[in-house]
Design an enzyme around this catalytic site. Structure first.
Site, PDB file in Angstrom:
ATOM      1  N   ALA A  42       0.838  -1.192   0.000  1.00  0.00           N
ATOM      2  CA  ALA A  42       0.000   0.000   0.000  1.00  0.00           C
ATOM      3  C   ALA A  42       0.877   1.248   0.000  1.00  0.00           C
ATOM      4  CB  ALA A  42      -0.908  -0.004   1.226  1.00  0.00           C
ATOM      5  N   GLY A  66      -0.613  -4.982   0.342  1.00  0.00           N
ATOM      6  CA  GLY A  66      -1.793  -4.824  -0.498  1.00  0.00           C
ATOM      7  C   GLY A  66      -1.619  -5.426  -1.875  1.00  0.00           C
ATOM      8  N   GLU A 108      -2.415  -9.023  -1.490  1.00  0.00           N
ATOM      9  CA  GLU A 108      -3.865  -9.147  -1.343  1.00  0.00           C
ATOM     10  C   GLU A 108      -4.566  -8.953  -2.680  1.00  0.00           C
ATOM     11  OE1 GLU A 108      -4.690  -7.753   3.217  1.00  0.00           O
ATOM     12  OE2 GLU A 108      -3.857  -6.252   1.839  1.00  0.00           O
ATOM     13  N   GLU A 129       2.877  -6.186   6.936  1.00  0.00           N
ATOM     14  CA  GLU A 129       2.208  -5.141   7.716  1.00  0.00           C
ATOM     15  C   GLU A 129       2.605  -5.137   9.184  1.00  0.00           C
ATOM     16  OE1 GLU A 129      -0.548  -5.942   4.196  1.00  0.00           O
ATOM     17  OE2 GLU A 129       0.746  -7.129   5.520  1.00  0.00           O
TER      18      GLU A 129
END
Length: 259
Positions: free
Chosen positions: A67, A110, A113, A133
């Site tokens: 992210a 991310g 994901e 994370e």
């Protein structure tokens, strides 16, 4: 041509759409705008009957390194509750047509994901998957803890989430996170080849098949079997079923129309 700034969306032949993450200077870090543009491109692809499969890629060097940390850092415990990103993740998750991800290089946070939102992942031998994370004092927030466990099992998923360590494409293949690996320079080609095979199949059956497989992760065995049977029976009413049977009997290639 693409109308977006964080991604490139372009048709490949008559039935495929390629979505390429296009923030190379930031290793394709996913910001809210990126997710919104992916969701918008998929919305257009869903409405276009000619599009039968999606190729999702970050290009030859990196898929997505995570992210956008600067964007995350602007949030606190209150503002994150009204973050717009969950609705875009939900739109990607609900997309009914097959998505094939071509992954090279880092596929982290991310990015990992996002790749796991695809239905099939083709990984280059240079690919590295991870959910780091924990190093930021948080946990995956777009399905990472759940999808990793589905794909890898509890122990390896726990190791990745708790340590933040990456796994290579060989490990990802051995544990079922990816469908196949290949030389990095062939990843895009293999993903497109799979997408082209899928695009030649009956569209209604493709949609039902994807839905039925995903159902196995969302419900128990009995509910999944019941849903499968419902979809199976419904497809007997389609023109594509009759065409498939006729083509088999005539020993010719079927011409599916999505009807």
């Amino acid at each position: 041509m693409s109308e977006f700034s964080d991604i490139r969306a372009e048709k490949v032949g008559a039935h495929l759409l390629r979505i390429t993450l296009d923030r190379p200077q930031l290793r394709n870090a996913l910001r809210t705008q990126t997710l919104a543009e992916i969701a918008q491109a998929l919305d257009g692809a869903e409405a276009d009957a000619a599009i039968r499969a999606i190729i999702l890629t970050g290009g030859p060097n990196v898929f997505a390194a995570g992210a956008d940390i600067n964007e995350l850092a602007a949030h606190d415990a209150v503002s994150i509750q009204t973050d717009a990103r969950p609705k875009y993740w939900a739109a990607i998750r609900r997309f009914p047509k097959p998505i094939i991800a071509a992954v090279n290089g880092f596929c982290l946070g991310g990015g990992c994901e996002l790749a796991m939102h695809a239905d099939i992942i083709v990984a280059g031998e240079d690919a590295r998957f991870g959910q780091p994370e924990i190093n930021l004092g948080i946990i995956p927030g777009a399905g990472g803890t759940q999808r990793l466990t589905w794909a890898l099992g509890k122990s390896l998923a726990m190791r990745m989430v708790l340590t933040g360590e990456m796994i290579d494409s060989r490990t990802a293949l051995a544990h079922g996170l990816v469908a196949e690996t290949c030389q990095p320079e062939l990843t895009q080609e293999r993903a497109q080849a799979i997408a082209e095979i899928i695009a030649g199949k009956p569209p209604l059956a493709l949609r039902a098949a994807k839905e039925a497989v995903l159902k196995s992760f969302e419900s128990g065995l009995e509910a999944g079997l019941a849903h499968e049977r419902k979809c199976f029976a419904a497809l007997f009413a389609t023109a594509d079923f009759r065409e498939g049977v006729a083509a088999f009997r005539d020993k010719r290639r079927a011409q599916f129309q999505g009807l």
